[in-house]
Design a protein around this motif. Structure first.
Motif, PDB file in Angstrom:
ATOM      1  N   ALA A  85      -6.994   1.662  16.028  1.00  0.00           N
ATOM      2  CA  ALA A  85      -5.898   1.186  15.241  1.00  0.00           C
ATOM      3  C   ALA A  85      -5.002   0.410  15.367  1.00  0.00           C
ATOM      4  O   ALA A  85      -4.451  -0.682  15.100  1.00  0.00           O
ATOM      5  CB  ALA A  85      -5.495   2.101  14.049  1.00  0.00           C
ATOM      6  N   LEU A  86      -4.409   0.480  16.723  1.00  0.00           N
ATOM      7  CA  LEU A  86      -3.097  -0.078  17.396  1.00  0.00           C
ATOM      8  C   LEU A  86      -3.664  -1.289  17.778  1.00  0.00           C
ATOM      9  O   LEU A  86      -3.145  -2.426  17.719  1.00  0.00           O
ATOM     10  CB  LEU A  86      -2.717   0.851  18.616  1.00  0.00           C
ATOM     11  CG  LEU A  86      -2.085   2.177  18.419  1.00  0.00           C
ATOM     12  CD1 LEU A  86      -1.583   2.732  19.513  1.00  0.00           C
ATOM     13  CD2 LEU A  86      -0.695   1.519  17.590  1.00  0.00           C
ATOM     14  N   GLY A  87      -5.154  -1.483  18.308  1.00  0.00           N
ATOM     15  CA  GLY A  87      -5.746  -2.492  18.784  1.00  0.00           C
ATOM     16  C   GLY A  87      -5.829  -3.738  17.517  1.00  0.00           C
ATOM     17  O   GLY A  87      -5.447  -4.847  17.626  1.00  0.00           O
ATOM     18  N   ALA A  88      -6.300  -2.972  16.466  1.00  0.00           N
ATOM     19  CA  ALA A  88      -6.528  -3.820  15.196  1.00  0.00           C
ATOM     20  C   ALA A  88      -5.144  -4.533  14.840  1.00  0.00           C
ATOM     21  O   ALA A  88      -5.033  -5.675  14.480  1.00  0.00           O
ATOM     22  CB  ALA A  88      -7.160  -3.114  14.028  1.00  0.00           C
ATOM     23  N   ASN A 206      -3.256   2.114   7.111  1.00  0.00           N
ATOM     24  CA  ASN A 206      -3.902   3.489   6.533  1.00  0.00           C
ATOM     25  C   ASN A 206      -4.038   4.467   7.797  1.00  0.00           C
ATOM     26  O   ASN A 206      -3.735   5.586   7.267  1.00  0.00           O
ATOM     27  CB  ASN A 206      -4.821   2.969   5.750  1.00  0.00           C
ATOM     28  CG  ASN A 206      -5.100   4.210   4.859  1.00  0.00           C
ATOM     29  OD1 ASN A 206      -4.153   4.556   4.169  1.00  0.00           O
ATOM     30  ND2 ASN A 206      -6.431   4.714   4.699  1.00  0.00           N
ATOM     31  N   VAL A 207      -4.639   4.131   8.592  1.00  0.00           N
ATOM     32  CA  VAL A 207      -4.929   5.091   9.856  1.00  0.00           C
ATOM     33  C   VAL A 207      -3.818   5.730  10.339  1.00  0.00           C
ATOM     34  O   VAL A 207      -3.450   6.887  10.396  1.00  0.00           O
ATOM     35  CB  VAL A 207      -5.976   4.503  10.707  1.00  0.00           C
ATOM     36  CG1 VAL A 207      -6.170   5.564  11.989  1.00  0.00           C
ATOM     37  CG2 VAL A 207      -7.440   4.282  10.160  1.00  0.00           C
ATOM     38  N   VAL A 212      -5.379   8.766   2.882  1.00  0.00           N
ATOM     39  CA  VAL A 212      -6.889   8.919   2.526  1.00  0.00           C
ATOM     40  C   VAL A 212      -7.502   7.970   2.991  1.00  0.00           C
ATOM     41  O   VAL A 212      -7.303   6.715   2.779  1.00  0.00           O
ATOM     42  CB  VAL A 212      -6.825   9.448   1.309  1.00  0.00           C
ATOM     43  CG1 VAL A 212      -8.381   9.672   0.739  1.00  0.00           C
ATOM     44  CG2 VAL A 212      -5.710  10.248   0.820  1.00  0.00           C
ATOM     45  N   PRO A 213      -8.838   8.206   3.630  1.00  0.00           N
ATOM     46  CA  PRO A 213      -9.624   7.114   4.213  1.00  0.00           C
ATOM     47  C   PRO A 213     -10.285   6.407   3.045  1.00  0.00           C
ATOM     48  O   PRO A 213     -10.448   6.857   2.006  1.00  0.00           O
ATOM     49  CB  PRO A 213     -10.582   7.824   5.113  1.00  0.00           C
ATOM     50  CG  PRO A 213      -9.788   8.985   5.654  1.00  0.00           C
ATOM     51  CD  PRO A 213      -9.097   9.667   4.382  1.00  0.00           C
ATOM     52  N   ARG A 214     -10.729   5.182   3.268  1.00  0.00           N
ATOM     53  CA  ARG A 214     -11.352   4.379   2.305  1.00  0.00           C
ATOM     54  C   ARG A 214     -12.548   5.005   1.925  1.00  0.00           C
ATOM     55  O   ARG A 214     -13.362   5.496   2.689  1.00  0.00           O
ATOM     56  CB  ARG A 214     -11.437   3.002   2.626  1.00  0.00           C
ATOM     57  CG  ARG A 214     -12.175   2.029   1.625  1.00  0.00           C
ATOM     58  CD  ARG A 214     -12.391   0.686   2.370  1.00  0.00           C
ATOM     59  NE  ARG A 214     -13.370   0.781   3.692  1.00  0.00           N
ATOM     60  CZ  ARG A 214     -13.828  -0.388   4.464  1.00  0.00           C
ATOM     61  NH1 ARG A 214     -13.068  -1.565   3.913  1.00  0.00           N
ATOM     62  NH2 ARG A 214     -14.581  -0.301   5.324  1.00  0.00           N
ATOM     63  N   TRP A 240      -6.998  12.826   6.041  1.00  0.00           N
ATOM     64  CA  TRP A 240      -6.729  11.762   6.729  1.00  0.00           C
ATOM     65  C   TRP A 240      -7.773  11.148   7.784  1.00  0.00           C
ATOM     66  O   TRP A 240      -8.827  11.800   7.723  1.00  0.00           O
ATOM     67  CB  TRP A 240      -5.545  11.993   7.618  1.00  0.00           C
ATOM     68  CG  TRP A 240      -5.762  13.016   8.723  1.00  0.00           C
ATOM     69  CD1 TRP A 240      -5.586  12.546  10.081  1.00  0.00           C
ATOM     70  CD2 TRP A 240      -5.711  14.352   8.498  1.00  0.00           C
ATOM     71  NE1 TRP A 240      -5.856  13.889  10.552  1.00  0.00           N
ATOM     72  CE2 TRP A 240      -5.887  15.035   9.838  1.00  0.00           C
ATOM     73  CE3 TRP A 240      -5.847  15.305   7.489  1.00  0.00           C
ATOM     74  CZ2 TRP A 240      -6.045  16.191  10.057  1.00  0.00           C
ATOM     75  CZ3 TRP A 240      -5.942  16.738   7.879  1.00  0.00           C
ATOM     76  CH2 TRP A 240      -5.959  17.037   9.103  1.00  0.00           C
ATOM     77  N   ALA A 241      -7.507  10.105   8.368  1.00  0.00           N
ATOM     78  CA  ALA A 241      -8.427   9.669   9.373  1.00  0.00           C
ATOM     79  C   ALA A 241      -7.982   9.842  10.760  1.00  0.00           C
ATOM     80  O   ALA A 241      -6.773   9.292  11.140  1.00  0.00           O
ATOM     81  CB  ALA A 241      -8.884   8.162   9.189  1.00  0.00           C
ATOM     82  N   LEU A 242      -8.598  10.220  11.746  1.00  0.00           N
ATOM     83  CA  LEU A 242      -8.468  10.297  13.343  1.00  0.00           C
ATOM     84  C   LEU A 242      -8.745   9.056  13.697  1.00  0.00           C
ATOM     85  O   LEU A 242      -8.243   8.424  14.589  1.00  0.00           O
ATOM     86  CB  LEU A 242      -9.337  11.466  13.852  1.00  0.00           C
ATOM     87  CG  LEU A 242      -9.137  12.840  13.439  1.00  0.00           C
ATOM     88  CD1 LEU A 242     -10.056  13.793  14.005  1.00  0.00           C
ATOM     89  CD2 LEU A 242      -7.596  13.402  13.440  1.00  0.00           C
TER      90      LEU A 242
END
Length: 324
Positions: A85-88, A206-207, A212-214, A240-242
């Motif tokens: 997520a940080l890379g994105a 969101n992550v 809540v994950p998509r 949540w999403a790991l």
């Protein structure tokens, strides 16, 4: 007895094709950037920004492969999955900057069109199309088994359309001499990239915010838990999403008197797996509603009925945390 809780994405089997696709895409990205300045084509530069999203998508997929083999440690109990997520987020921010520059430059070129080396533009775009087709071929097999690979495959597929657009533009410039076609293409490609970039950043945010994950509806998850006949109430429910494709759940579940806690836990874990594809499940099973005091996590010594946690792996690999 100790138990290993693996919070990271499942290992992707198609690592070698990912490496080949990344090598081809990254090499052509450099060629396209140099070619954009040599040919003075803003459309090529815009397509290079698009190619950059493909490169990052492939890098993210490979990072997920590598990190899936690294177990959690004492400092990072969830492992390193959120580096994805940080890379994105970093990639999205850079793309917004590049797209802003391209759109600004396009406005200037509308006012004063510049000479374009259409032949070089055509050759570079044709090579880009070939690279995209090869990468798509490499990733197609894995796209049906891994969300990471599927995301990379869709990125390359979209960039293939961009290469086709640049080829058409180069031919039109060569045949008609209309220099304004180049900034028009640049704007169209930029407008194609920006919404996809925003979607990428929104999912990453969101992550990071543990949203809540998509594809998962919290009310439906609650209904699945409450539908069991032994469940009286569900509270402190969190989903949540790991990582982008690794949902997790924790909840406090109040049971009816006489209910078999282990049996109920297995049944709930099975239901969450089958209905919502949630495999990492942490359930606190209670004989009565513990209220807010329990939600903030009292010391284990406050419970008078045995150990605080009973960890057991069921046949699907779910984990239930049962508080007696």
């Amino acid at each position: 007895m100790g138990h290993d809780h693996n919070h990271l994405p499942a290992e992707i089997r198609h690592e070698k094709p990912l490496w080949w696709a990344l090598g081809l895409t990254a090499a052509f990205l450099l060629v396209e950037i140099v070619g954009a300045f040599v040919t003075n084509s803003l459309a090529l530069l815009s397509d290079a920004a698009h190619m950059a999203t493909d490169t990052l998508a492939l890098m993210i997929a490979l990072v997920a492969v590598r990190l899936s083999r690294r177990p959690p440690d004492a400092r990072r109990t969830y492992g390193y999955a959120r580096l994805e997520a940080l890379g994105a987020m970093f990639n999205g921010g850079m793309l917004f900057v590049v797209a802003g520059y391209i759109l600004w430059e396009a406005v200037a070129r509308f006012r004063q069109p510049q000479e374009i080396a259409s032949t070089g533009m055509l050759v570079i775009a044709a090579v880009g199309l070939a690279v995209n087709l090869v990468s798509m071929r490499l990733l197609k097999a894995g796209s049906g088994e891994s969300l990471n690979v599927k995301g990379a495959y869709l990125e390359v597929w979209a960039d293939m359309l961009g290469s086709v657009a640049v080829i058409i533009g180069a031919l039109l410039i060569r045949w008609t001499g209309w220099k304004v076609i180049d900034p028009i293409l640049a704007v169209l490609i930029g407008l194609w990239v920006l919404p996809r970039t925003w979607v990428l950043m929104r999912e990453a945010i969101n992550v990071l915010l543990e949203g809540v994950p998509r594809g998962i509806v919290l009310a439906d998850v609650r209904s699945s838990l409450c539908s069991h006949t032994a469940v009286v109430d569900v509270h402190d429910l969190h989903v949540w999403a790991l990582a982008s494709s690794t949902p997790a759940l924790s909840a406090h579940v109040v049971l009816r008197d006489g209910a078999d806690a282990n049996q109920v836990r297995r049944a709930l874990a099975d239901a969450l797996h089958e209905r919502h594809d949630i495999d990492h499940v942490t359930l606190q099973l209670e004989a009565e509603h513990c209220g807010d005091a329990c939600a903030v996590g009292p010391a284990p010594a406050a419970h008078d009925h045995g150990p605080a946690h009973d960890h057991e792996r069921d046949r699907h690999g779910h984990h239930g945390h049962v508080h007696h």
